[in-house]
Design a protein around this motif. Structure first.
Motif, PDB file in Angstrom:
ATOM      1  N   LYS A 238     -11.763   2.837  -3.656  1.00  0.00           N
ATOM      2  CA  LYS A 238     -12.240   2.616  -5.039  1.00  0.00           C
ATOM      3  C   LYS A 238     -13.023   3.714  -5.469  1.00  0.00           C
ATOM      4  CE  LYS A 238     -13.320  -1.789  -4.213  1.00  0.00           C
ATOM      5  NZ  LYS A 238     -12.633  -3.185  -5.549  1.00  0.00           N
ATOM      6  N   THR A 239     -12.242   4.077  -7.084  1.00  0.00           N
ATOM      7  CA  THR A 239     -12.551   5.085  -8.191  1.00  0.00           C
ATOM      8  C   THR A 239     -13.570   5.055  -8.066  1.00  0.00           C
ATOM      9  OG1 THR A 239     -12.347   3.409  -9.434  1.00  0.00           O
ATOM     10  CG2 THR A 239      -9.409   3.747  -9.115  1.00  0.00           C
ATOM     11  N   GLY A 240     -14.442   4.646  -7.358  1.00  0.00           N
ATOM     12  CA  GLY A 240     -15.883   5.208  -8.233  1.00  0.00           C
ATOM     13  C   GLY A 240     -16.285   5.516  -6.677  1.00  0.00           C
ATOM     14  N   GLY A 241     -15.386   5.890  -5.836  1.00  0.00           N
ATOM     15  CA  GLY A 241     -16.199   5.728  -4.218  1.00  0.00           C
ATOM     16  C   GLY A 241     -16.077   7.447  -4.235  1.00  0.00           C
ATOM     17  N   LYS A 242     -17.079   8.847  -3.588  1.00  0.00           N
ATOM     18  CA  LYS A 242     -17.076   9.588  -3.285  1.00  0.00           C
ATOM     19  C   LYS A 242     -16.306  10.428  -2.552  1.00  0.00           C
ATOM     20  CE  LYS A 242     -22.238   9.133  -2.885  1.00  0.00           C
ATOM     21  NZ  LYS A 242     -23.449   8.867  -1.406  1.00  0.00           N
ATOM     22  N   ALA A 243     -15.297   9.604  -2.005  1.00  0.00           N
ATOM     23  CA  ALA A 243     -14.068  10.384  -1.643  1.00  0.00           C
ATOM     24  C   ALA A 243     -12.989   9.845  -1.661  1.00  0.00           C
ATOM     25  CB  ALA A 243     -14.375  10.796   0.125  1.00  0.00           C
ATOM     26  N   TYR A 244     -12.652   9.210  -3.041  1.00  0.00           N
ATOM     27  CA  TYR A 244     -11.698   8.700  -3.754  1.00  0.00           C
ATOM     28  C   TYR A 244     -10.035   9.287  -2.762  1.00  0.00           C
ATOM     29  CZ  TYR A 244      -8.651   5.889  -5.995  1.00  0.00           C
ATOM     30  OH  TYR A 244      -7.192   5.016  -6.188  1.00  0.00           O
ATOM     31  N   ILE A 245      -9.347   8.811  -2.646  1.00  0.00           N
ATOM     32  CA  ILE A 245      -7.740   8.630  -2.490  1.00  0.00           C
ATOM     33  C   ILE A 245      -6.781   7.812  -3.290  1.00  0.00           C
ATOM     34  CG2 ILE A 245      -6.507   8.831  -0.310  1.00  0.00           C
ATOM     35  CD1 ILE A 245      -8.449  10.512   0.411  1.00  0.00           C
ATOM     36  N   ASN A 246      -6.371   8.976  -3.894  1.00  0.00           N
ATOM     37  CA  ASN A 246      -4.771   8.456  -5.041  1.00  0.00           C
ATOM     38  C   ASN A 246      -4.243   7.597  -4.862  1.00  0.00           C
ATOM     39  OD1 ASN A 246      -6.926  10.319  -7.512  1.00  0.00           O
ATOM     40  ND2 ASN A 246      -4.951  12.064  -7.154  1.00  0.00           N
ATOM     41  N   GLY A 247      -4.532   6.120  -5.675  1.00  0.00           N
ATOM     42  CA  GLY A 247      -3.960   5.473  -4.526  1.00  0.00           C
ATOM     43  C   GLY A 247      -3.818   4.618  -4.326  1.00  0.00           C
ATOM     44  N   THR A 248      -5.978   4.113  -3.482  1.00  0.00           N
ATOM     45  CA  THR A 248      -5.549   4.091  -2.309  1.00  0.00           C
ATOM     46  C   THR A 248      -6.141   2.302  -3.378  1.00  0.00           C
ATOM     47  OG1 THR A 248      -6.201   5.217  -1.079  1.00  0.00           O
ATOM     48  CG2 THR A 248      -7.224   3.522  -0.391  1.00  0.00           C
ATOM     49  N   GLU A 249      -6.815   2.725  -4.449  1.00  0.00           N
ATOM     50  CA  GLU A 249      -7.191   0.759  -4.923  1.00  0.00           C
ATOM     51  C   GLU A 249      -6.212   0.004  -5.642  1.00  0.00           C
ATOM     52  OE1 GLU A 249     -11.188   0.173  -7.477  1.00  0.00           O
ATOM     53  OE2 GLU A 249      -9.864   1.260  -8.500  1.00  0.00           O
ATOM     54  N   GLU A 250      -5.069   0.738  -5.706  1.00  0.00           N
ATOM     55  CA  GLU A 250      -4.013   0.118  -6.126  1.00  0.00           C
ATOM     56  C   GLU A 250      -3.410  -1.178  -4.548  1.00  0.00           C
ATOM     57  OE1 GLU A 250      -4.665   3.166  -7.065  1.00  0.00           O
ATOM     58  OE2 GLU A 250      -4.267   3.659  -9.150  1.00  0.00           O
ATOM     59  N   VAL A 251      -3.530  -0.517  -3.662  1.00  0.00           N
ATOM     60  CA  VAL A 251      -3.083  -1.508  -2.368  1.00  0.00           C
ATOM     61  C   VAL A 251      -3.602  -2.508  -1.923  1.00  0.00           C
ATOM     62  CG1 VAL A 251      -1.792   1.111  -1.640  1.00  0.00           C
ATOM     63  CG2 VAL A 251      -3.611   0.219  -0.821  1.00  0.00           C
ATOM     64  N   ILE A 252      -4.863  -2.676  -2.704  1.00  0.00           N
ATOM     65  CA  ILE A 252      -6.225  -3.479  -1.766  1.00  0.00           C
ATOM     66  C   ILE A 252      -5.379  -4.805  -2.127  1.00  0.00           C
ATOM     67  CG2 ILE A 252      -8.043  -4.324  -2.390  1.00  0.00           C
ATOM     68  CD1 ILE A 252      -9.552  -1.842  -2.938  1.00  0.00           C
ATOM     69  N   LYS A 253      -4.602  -5.144  -3.203  1.00  0.00           N
ATOM     70  CA  LYS A 253      -4.143  -5.844  -2.699  1.00  0.00           C
ATOM     71  C   LYS A 253      -2.953  -6.309  -1.871  1.00  0.00           C
ATOM     72  CE  LYS A 253      -3.619 -10.680  -5.272  1.00  0.00           C
ATOM     73  NZ  LYS A 253      -4.888 -11.647  -4.919  1.00  0.00           N
ATOM     74  N   ASN A 254      -2.165  -6.208  -1.428  1.00  0.00           N
ATOM     75  CA  ASN A 254      -1.702  -6.734  -1.007  1.00  0.00           C
ATOM     76  C   ASN A 254      -1.783  -6.357   0.529  1.00  0.00           C
ATOM     77  OD1 ASN A 254       0.576  -5.867  -2.653  1.00  0.00           O
ATOM     78  ND2 ASN A 254       0.940  -3.831  -2.696  1.00  0.00           N
ATOM     79  N   ILE A 255      -2.773  -5.146   1.115  1.00  0.00           N
ATOM     80  CA  ILE A 255      -3.272  -6.008   2.112  1.00  0.00           C
ATOM     81  C   ILE A 255      -3.881  -7.183   2.050  1.00  0.00           C
ATOM     82  CG2 ILE A 255      -4.916  -5.092   3.664  1.00  0.00           C
ATOM     83  CD1 ILE A 255      -4.383  -1.621   2.344  1.00  0.00           C
ATOM     84  N   GLN A 256      -4.490  -7.343   0.987  1.00  0.00           N
ATOM     85  CA  GLN A 256      -5.120  -8.702   1.215  1.00  0.00           C
ATOM     86  C   GLN A 256      -4.459  -9.795   1.426  1.00  0.00           C
ATOM     87  OE1 GLN A 256      -6.575  -9.865  -2.310  1.00  0.00           O
ATOM     88  NE2 GLN A 256      -8.466 -10.761  -1.519  1.00  0.00           N
ATOM     89  N   ILE A 257      -3.107  -9.960   0.762  1.00  0.00           N
ATOM     90  CA  ILE A 257      -2.100 -10.537   0.789  1.00  0.00           C
ATOM     91  C   ILE A 257      -1.704 -10.684   2.091  1.00  0.00           C
ATOM     92  CG2 ILE A 257       0.468 -11.046   0.436  1.00  0.00           C
ATOM     93  CD1 ILE A 257      -0.516 -10.100  -2.387  1.00  0.00           C
ATOM     94  N   ILE A 258      -1.826  -9.770   3.396  1.00  0.00           N
ATOM     95  CA  ILE A 258      -0.764  -9.138   4.113  1.00  0.00           C
ATOM     96  C   ILE A 258      -1.766 -10.376   5.264  1.00  0.00           C
ATOM     97  CG2 ILE A 258      -0.384  -8.237   6.672  1.00  0.00           C
ATOM     98  CD1 ILE A 258       0.864  -6.097   4.287  1.00  0.00           C
ATOM     99  N   ALA A 259      -3.671 -10.094   5.161  1.00  0.00           N
ATOM    100  CA  ALA A 259      -4.838 -10.540   5.817  1.00  0.00           C
ATOM    101  C   ALA A 259      -4.891 -11.235   5.757  1.00  0.00           C
ATOM    102  CB  ALA A 259      -5.597  -9.611   5.143  1.00  0.00           C
ATOM    103  N   ASP A 260      -4.285 -12.013   4.600  1.00  0.00           N
ATOM    104  CA  ASP A 260      -4.896 -13.650   4.482  1.00  0.00           C
ATOM    105  C   ASP A 260      -3.473 -14.287   5.833  1.00  0.00           C
ATOM    106  OD1 ASP A 260      -6.444 -13.664   3.238  1.00  0.00           O
ATOM    107  OD2 ASP A 260      -6.270 -13.527   0.952  1.00  0.00           O
ATOM    108  N   LEU A 261      -2.405 -13.834   5.419  1.00  0.00           N
ATOM    109  CA  LEU A 261      -1.225 -13.893   6.088  1.00  0.00           C
ATOM    110  C   LEU A 261      -1.820 -14.128   8.242  1.00  0.00           C
ATOM    111  CD1 LEU A 261       2.249 -12.532   4.539  1.00  0.00           C
ATOM    112  CD2 LEU A 261       1.274 -14.770   4.538  1.00  0.00           C
ATOM    113  N   PHE A 262      -1.697 -13.466   8.405  1.00  0.00           N
ATOM    114  CA  PHE A 262      -2.192 -12.922   9.524  1.00  0.00           C
ATOM    115  C   PHE A 262      -3.435 -14.356  10.030  1.00  0.00           C
ATOM    116  CE2 PHE A 262       0.096  -9.316   9.780  1.00  0.00           C
ATOM    117  CZ  PHE A 262       0.176  -9.102  11.538  1.00  0.00           C
TER     118      PHE A 262
END
Length: 211
Positions: A21-45
């Motif tokens: 999350k962009t407000g996180g203490k050690a945010y990794i650039n570009g990570t918030e942007e992949v959340i939705k894609n991972i969510q889609i895959i998790a729901d498929l599983f």
């Protein structure tokens, strides 16, 4: 190497608030942007009644369990994914609505905890999810031989985990849009060790067909 989809699991690596999350203490650039894609895959599983394994990092405040390159930074006060902190928790969007609360102290002892019918969580003390963890035994007991790897962030933990899994003869796949900080040369290197590189639509079809 072709996947055995009916013996597959999804692995979600380090998708915790401090990193993702962009407000996180050690945010990794570009990570918030992949959340939705991972969510889609998790729901498929979950729909296909296959395991979703959340792998997390936890750093004690004194840095004693941290990687050598991070010990001093943490000792000097760089707090991140501290046990029981909100920053250490898995990103809420990636958990099912019926997920149970879990205790970080139980994870630190090596337990793999069940959060929901198809969701589990495990702690890893270093980059790779197999290093000094019970993951390999758990996967073997669950008759899993194929893994889809997602999460944060490719140069460190997902890449290390993929190579560890390859060493153990797991069949592997990635969806590049579900891994932060991935890059073309890295994708080519994974193809070179037999990792399947898939699009969401292909993954969905494969899971539904269940090879």
């Amino acid at each position: 190497m072709e996947m055995n989809w009916n013996r597959s699991a999804l692995m979600i690596i380090d998708m915790q608030n401090d990193f993702a999350k962009t407000g996180g203490k050690a945010y990794i650039n570009g990570t918030e942007e992949v959340i939705k894609n991972i969510q889609i895959i998790a729901d498929l599983f979950r729909i296909n009644q296959l395991p979703v394994i959340h792998i997390v990092r936890l750093y004690l405040e004194d840095g004693s369990n941290a990687d050598l390159c991070r010990k001093e930074v943490i000792r000097q006060g760089k707090a991140m994914v501290i046990p029981d902190s909100s920053g250490a928790k898995i990103v809420q969007e990636l958990l099912p609505k019926n997920a149970e609360m879990y205790e970080d102290k139980k994870l630190l002892t090596g337990n793999i905890l069940q959060l929901a019918p198809f969701d589990f969580v495990a702690y890893k003390p270093r980059w790779g999810a197999f290093y000094k963890t019970n993951l390999e035994a758990w996967l073997k007991n669950s008759k899993i031989n194929s893994l889809v790897i997602t999460g944060c962030n490719f140069p460190n933990c997902p890449r290390t985990t993929i190579f560890e899994a390859s060493e153990r003869d797991y069949r592997l796949a990635i969806v590049p849009e579900a891994i932060s900080q991935i890059y073309p040369k890295g994708i080519d290197e994974l193809k070179g060790i037999g990792v399947n590189v898939l699009e969401h639509s292909v993954l969905k079809k494969e899971l539904e067909n269940g090879k």
